[in-house]
Design a protein around this motif. Sequence first.
Motif, PDB file in Angstrom:
ATOM      1  N   ARG A  50       0.830  -1.205   0.000  1.00 21.28           N
ATOM      2  CA  ARG A  50       0.000   0.000   0.000  1.00 21.28           C
ATOM      3  C   ARG A  50       0.868   1.260   0.000  1.00 21.28           C
ATOM      4  NH1 ARG A  50      -5.694   0.252  -0.366  1.00 21.28           N
ATOM      5  NH2 ARG A  50      -6.468   2.176   0.576  1.00 21.28           N
ATOM      6  N   LEU A  51       1.915   1.258   0.791  1.00 21.28           N
ATOM      7  CA  LEU A  51       2.795   2.413   0.880  1.00 21.28           C
ATOM      8  C   LEU A  51       3.539   2.646  -0.437  1.00 21.28           C
ATOM      9  CD1 LEU A  51       4.173   1.710   4.448  1.00 21.28           C
ATOM     10  CD2 LEU A  51       2.751   3.669   3.815  1.00 21.28           C
ATOM     11  N   VAL A  52       3.971   1.551  -1.065  1.00 21.98           N
ATOM     12  CA  VAL A  52       4.676   1.687  -2.343  1.00 21.98           C
ATOM     13  C   VAL A  52       3.720   2.218  -3.409  1.00 21.98           C
ATOM     14  CG1 VAL A  52       5.936   0.451  -4.143  1.00 21.98           C
ATOM     15  CG2 VAL A  52       6.325  -0.120  -1.754  1.00 21.98           C
ATOM     16  N   ARG A  53       2.475   1.750  -3.402  1.00 25.98           N
ATOM     17  CA  ARG A  53       1.486   2.244  -4.361  1.00 25.98           C
ATOM     18  C   ARG A  53       1.242   3.745  -4.161  1.00 25.98           C
ATOM     19  NH1 ARG A  53      -3.100  -0.350  -7.126  1.00 25.98           N
ATOM     20  NH2 ARG A  53      -2.596  -2.274  -6.021  1.00 25.98           N
ATOM     21  N   LEU A  54       1.148   4.171  -2.893  1.00 31.61           N
ATOM     22  CA  LEU A  54       0.954   5.584  -2.586  1.00 31.61           C
ATOM     23  C   LEU A  54       2.106   6.424  -3.135  1.00 31.61           C
ATOM     24  CD1 LEU A  54      -0.564   7.850  -1.020  1.00 31.61           C
ATOM     25  CD2 LEU A  54       0.803   7.225   0.972  1.00 31.61           C
TER      26      LEU A  54
ATOM     27  N   LEU B 263       4.601  10.221   1.977  1.00 32.38           N
ATOM     28  CA  LEU B 263       3.984  11.347   1.285  1.00 32.38           C
ATOM     29  C   LEU B 263       4.934  12.541   1.229  1.00 32.38           C
ATOM     30  CD1 LEU B 263       1.305  12.238  -0.023  1.00 32.38           C
ATOM     31  CD2 LEU B 263       0.641  13.144   2.215  1.00 32.38           C
ATOM     32  N   ARG B 264       5.608  12.819   2.344  1.00 32.88           N
ATOM     33  CA  ARG B 264       6.529  13.955   2.404  1.00 32.88           C
ATOM     34  C   ARG B 264       7.676  13.787   1.398  1.00 32.88           C
ATOM     35  NH1 ARG B 264       7.341  17.271   6.687  1.00 32.88           N
ATOM     36  NH2 ARG B 264       6.250  15.794   8.042  1.00 32.88           N
ATOM     37  N   THR B 265       8.289  12.607   1.366  1.00 29.33           N
ATOM     38  CA  THR B 265       9.441  12.401   0.484  1.00 29.33           C
ATOM     39  C   THR B 265       9.021  12.321  -0.984  1.00 29.33           C
ATOM     40  OG1 THR B 265       9.281  10.020   0.947  1.00 29.33           O
ATOM     41  CG2 THR B 265      10.864  11.291   2.233  1.00 29.33           C
ATOM     42  N   ALA B 266       7.845  11.740  -1.260  1.00 26.77           N
ATOM     43  CA  ALA B 266       7.379  11.692  -2.649  1.00 26.77           C
ATOM     44  C   ALA B 266       7.075  13.089  -3.166  1.00 26.77           C
ATOM     45  CB  ALA B 266       6.148  10.794  -2.762  1.00 26.77           C
ATOM     46  N   LEU B 267       6.472  13.923  -2.318  1.00 28.59           N
ATOM     47  CA  LEU B 267       6.223  15.310  -2.716  1.00 28.59           C
ATOM     48  C   LEU B 267       7.532  16.063  -2.893  1.00 28.59           C
ATOM     49  CD1 LEU B 267       3.198  16.155  -0.400  1.00 28.59           C
ATOM     50  CD2 LEU B 267       3.169  16.082  -2.897  1.00 28.59           C
ATOM     51  N   GLY B 268       8.501  15.765  -2.042  1.00 27.86           N
ATOM     52  CA  GLY B 268       9.805  16.413  -2.180  1.00 27.86           C
ATOM     53  C   GLY B 268      10.483  16.072  -3.485  1.00 27.86           C
TER      54      GLY B 268
ATOM     55  N   SER C 208      -0.565  18.764 -10.468  1.00 20.57           N
ATOM     56  CA  SER C 208       0.646  19.000  -9.693  1.00 20.57           C
ATOM     57  C   SER C 208       0.815  17.878  -8.673  1.00 20.57           C
ATOM     58  CB  SER C 208       0.559  20.346  -8.971  1.00 20.57           C
ATOM     59  OG  SER C 208      -0.490  20.310  -8.002  1.00 20.57           O
ATOM     60  N   ALA C 209       2.019  17.768  -8.098  1.00 17.42           N
ATOM     61  CA  ALA C 209       2.261  16.711  -7.117  1.00 17.42           C
ATOM     62  C   ALA C 209       1.331  16.822  -5.914  1.00 17.42           C
ATOM     63  CB  ALA C 209       3.732  16.732  -6.688  1.00 17.42           C
ATOM     64  N   PRO C 210       1.118  18.015  -5.322  1.00 17.41           N
ATOM     65  CA  PRO C 210       0.167  18.093  -4.208  1.00 17.41           C
ATOM     66  C   PRO C 210      -1.249  17.695  -4.610  1.00 17.41           C
ATOM     67  CG  PRO C 210       1.596  20.017  -4.207  1.00 17.41           C
ATOM     68  CD  PRO C 210       1.852  19.288  -5.486  1.00 17.41           C
ATOM     69  N   ALA C 211      -1.665  18.069  -5.822  1.00 15.23           N
ATOM     70  CA  ALA C 211      -3.009  17.692  -6.265  1.00 15.23           C
ATOM     71  C   ALA C 211      -3.111  16.185  -6.462  1.00 15.23           C
ATOM     72  CB  ALA C 211      -3.362  18.426  -7.555  1.00 15.23           C
ATOM     73  N   ARG C 212      -2.057  15.554  -7.006  1.00 20.12           N
ATOM     74  CA  ARG C 212      -2.069  14.094  -7.122  1.00 20.12           C
ATOM     75  C   ARG C 212      -2.154  13.454  -5.747  1.00 20.12           C
ATOM     76  NH1 ARG C 212       1.962  14.761 -10.876  1.00 20.12           N
ATOM     77  NH2 ARG C 212       3.574  14.135  -9.396  1.00 20.12           N
ATOM     78  N   ALA C 213      -1.384  14.003  -4.791  1.00 23.07           N
ATOM     79  CA  ALA C 213      -1.420  13.457  -3.440  1.00 23.07           C
ATOM     80  C   ALA C 213      -2.814  13.593  -2.838  1.00 23.07           C
ATOM     81  CB  ALA C 213      -0.382  14.163  -2.567  1.00 23.07           C
ATOM     82  N   ALA C 214      -3.454  14.742  -3.038  1.00 25.95           N
ATOM     83  CA  ALA C 214      -4.803  14.935  -2.521  1.00 25.95           C
ATOM     84  C   ALA C 214      -5.774  13.944  -3.150  1.00 25.95           C
ATOM     85  CB  ALA C 214      -5.260  16.373  -2.787  1.00 25.95           C
TER      86      ALA C 214
ATOM     87  N   VAL D 205       2.093   9.329  -6.364  1.00 20.93           N
ATOM     88  CA  VAL D 205       2.404  10.733  -6.103  1.00 20.93           C
ATOM     89  C   VAL D 205       3.654  11.182  -6.860  1.00 20.93           C
ATOM     90  CG1 VAL D 205       2.989  12.402  -4.290  1.00 20.93           C
ATOM     91  CG2 VAL D 205       1.263  10.655  -3.856  1.00 20.93           C
ATOM     92  N   LEU D 206       4.586  10.271  -7.118  1.00 16.91           N
ATOM     93  CA  LEU D 206       5.825  10.640  -7.801  1.00 16.91           C
ATOM     94  C   LEU D 206       5.533  11.214  -9.189  1.00 16.91           C
ATOM     95  CD1 LEU D 206       8.108   7.639  -6.824  1.00 16.91           C
ATOM     96  CD2 LEU D 206       8.542  10.036  -6.285  1.00 16.91           C
ATOM     97  N   PRO D 207       6.370  12.119  -9.683  1.00 18.98           N
ATOM     98  CA  PRO D 207       6.118  12.736 -10.991  1.00 18.98           C
ATOM     99  C   PRO D 207       6.209  11.719 -12.116  1.00 18.98           C
ATOM    100  CG  PRO D 207       8.285  13.371 -10.137  1.00 18.98           C
ATOM    101  CD  PRO D 207       7.577  12.662  -9.022  1.00 18.98           C
ATOM    102  N   PRO D 208       5.245  11.700 -13.044  1.00 17.31           N
ATOM    103  CA  PRO D 208       5.263  10.731 -14.138  1.00 17.31           C
ATOM    104  C   PRO D 208       6.463  10.859 -15.053  1.00 17.31           C
ATOM    105  CG  PRO D 208       3.085  11.718 -13.896  1.00 17.31           C
ATOM    106  CD  PRO D 208       4.023  12.508 -13.024  1.00 17.31           C
ATOM    107  N   ASP D 209       7.099  12.058 -15.113  1.00 17.59           N
ATOM    108  CA  ASP D 209       8.214  12.214 -16.046  1.00 17.59           C
ATOM    109  C   ASP D 209       9.458  11.435 -15.623  1.00 17.59           C
ATOM    110  OD1 ASP D 209       9.048  13.733 -13.909  1.00 17.59           O
ATOM    111  OD2 ASP D 209       8.971  15.652 -14.961  1.00 17.59           O
TER     112      ASP D 209
END
Length: 701
Positions: A43-47, A113-118, A164-170, A51-55
């Motif tokens: 579950r954590l890996v999927r999250l 979530l914090r590191t993926a957004l970073g 954006s990354a925050p919007a994907r996370a939301a 959130v990670l950028p597709p590029d």
Amino acid sequence: MQSQDVPPRHAPSRTHRAGAAPSRTGPVGEEQAAAALVEHYPRLVRLAYLVLPPDLGRSRRVLTAHALAQRAVPRGRSRSSVLPAQRPGRAGPGAGARRDDDPGYACLREQVLRTALGAARPRTGPFRLAAPPPLLPQVWGLRLFPRSGGADALALDQRLATLSAPARAAYVLRALEQLPDPDVRELLRAAGVSDPGGALASANGVPAHPGLLSSPEFDPCALQARPTDLPRRRRHTKAVLAAAAALAVCGALVALPDGGWGPDGAAAPAGAVNPAATAALDPGRLTRVPPAAWRTSARTDFSVWPARGPLTGDPALLRRALAVWARPGGTVHVSATPGTATGGPAGPPQLLYAGEVDTARVVLLYDGLRVVRYAEPKDGTRGAALDFARVDGATGAGASALVLDRSDGNVRYLGLPGFLVDGVPRAYTHAVFDAPVAGGGGRFPVVLFSPGSGGVRTQNTAWAEELASHGYVVAALDHPYDSAAVVLADGRTIRSRTTSSGDRDEDGRLAARWTAVRAADLRFVLTRLEHPGRDGAAGPLAGRLDTGRVAVTGHSMGGAAALQAARQDRRFDAVIDLDGYPHGPASPALRRPALALTQAITPATDPDYLPRLTSALEHSTATSYRLTVPGAAHLTFMDGPLYLPPVPSVVGSLGRVESPRVVAATTLAFLDATLRHRPVDLAGVLSAHGDLTVHHPDGTR
């Protein structure tokens, strides 16, 4: 490799009053977090993956997601984290496998979530330095990526890529974790998002599909593996070793004084000199390929391109380009395609081009792995630019053009060596404008044709003439912004804007989008031919077109578009794919007979081509055919063999006469059988020209 997303062990039940605000959990110990990681790892890996950028590309996103999940366990004694409190009525079976009662999971989720957004957050500061990437798991010789989902999952992935990354996370926290908006807002704020409300508002633009987020398309623990190119890996290893040796020598001599290499323009000051570096930066030692190397070489990559341009003899310009490549100064704008190193050359590179393009002087160099573009203004070196693109896998059509300049939305290319198209002006055609329509009053079946990527509608003129001589009307398309140039009725010229990103995964996604646009173009043209209206779209053929018997065809990306159009529109009665990789979604299944002509493809040249094509034909509800033509190359299936030099790696080895004869004979037999229902021994005709595989609707061959 299948994932098992195990429901969590819930902590002892707690009672919360309705509407309670999110509360901060107590400290979470390292052992408790490690236990939660094991239990909820998929579950954590999927999250993290979502959130990670597709590029980053699918393969690198998979590895990065695993690395972020594994690094989420706190190293100290304990850590506190924001955890949305359990609402009354949300627990129990009706809430599914909610994890909010497990403080260890909440702690890990916040950290992931914090590191993926970073990883997705743009860097600020004078130098925009990127944070060091996480230590990724190492998988040698394989590319790993999630299993492909259906068309809906692909469409959702494309929609998420625009957020954006925050919007994907939301979006993910709301749809996958099923958190209410107040909890999502609190968790985003704890993860360092400055505007959680704006992220939620942006996420509202994508419809919620919690079921799709749980599909294999977004599961980085249920993976497919494909081998990489072994010869390429060996070349990479040699290049890396050579570069490491050069860097080691430079590092050892970095403190030695020297007078430099002369006026290097925008290059940073030289720190050291050694024989290897001197050779790499000496214009006199640049590799220059003879102009006729293509005639005898079996290779089709940039290594056989000759040096072109009016400034190839300008040593000062070449010296500046090499010096800036090795030591770009602070005023140089440096860019690179994903996954491309930006270090200096390990040895003397190959010169591809040096000349003036609009208001700039441009130099193109190639070191076996990368093409490097140096550009400086004509009036000086301030504002110089350095662009890197990884091209070690580019051969054939992939090594047919390089970008010289982009301005005002237009792209200027450096194309194939000139002698390859010397024969084009001498090519002639039997077609004429305003030819009278054959008498008899009968109606003709219609064949729509889409050219290859960047191609134009005239690229298969000889083939179209052959079909027309047998009573078919061929309507060939130009695709605006895709074809090299399209002249509109008002005189405007629309040039191609489809360019490679340099990243294999991203290029695949781009090709799928371009293919979808082409398929829509084909459907639109058929509609116009069915209902010409007042503008006379059918011209002198009005009333003579039998739009109840229509085949859709294409070469290369045009072939992929033909497959997509036939899937989406029942008006097409047959489909022909001329050596086209089937980009885009694999559903719905084909419902019309299909013929795919291909060159000999091996897993080493493209591990995905034949499996995807075979899957498309096997799942068809009509009989389909795949014919591998011995001696063919990608350009065999267009007019190229009629006017290009007989270089086997470019046009195949069938010759000027046999190449068009094979393509015409096989496609005519297929069209006669499917559109005119003539009693043709189709399998016999096709098998006479190559290795035939027949796919029947019942799954037999």
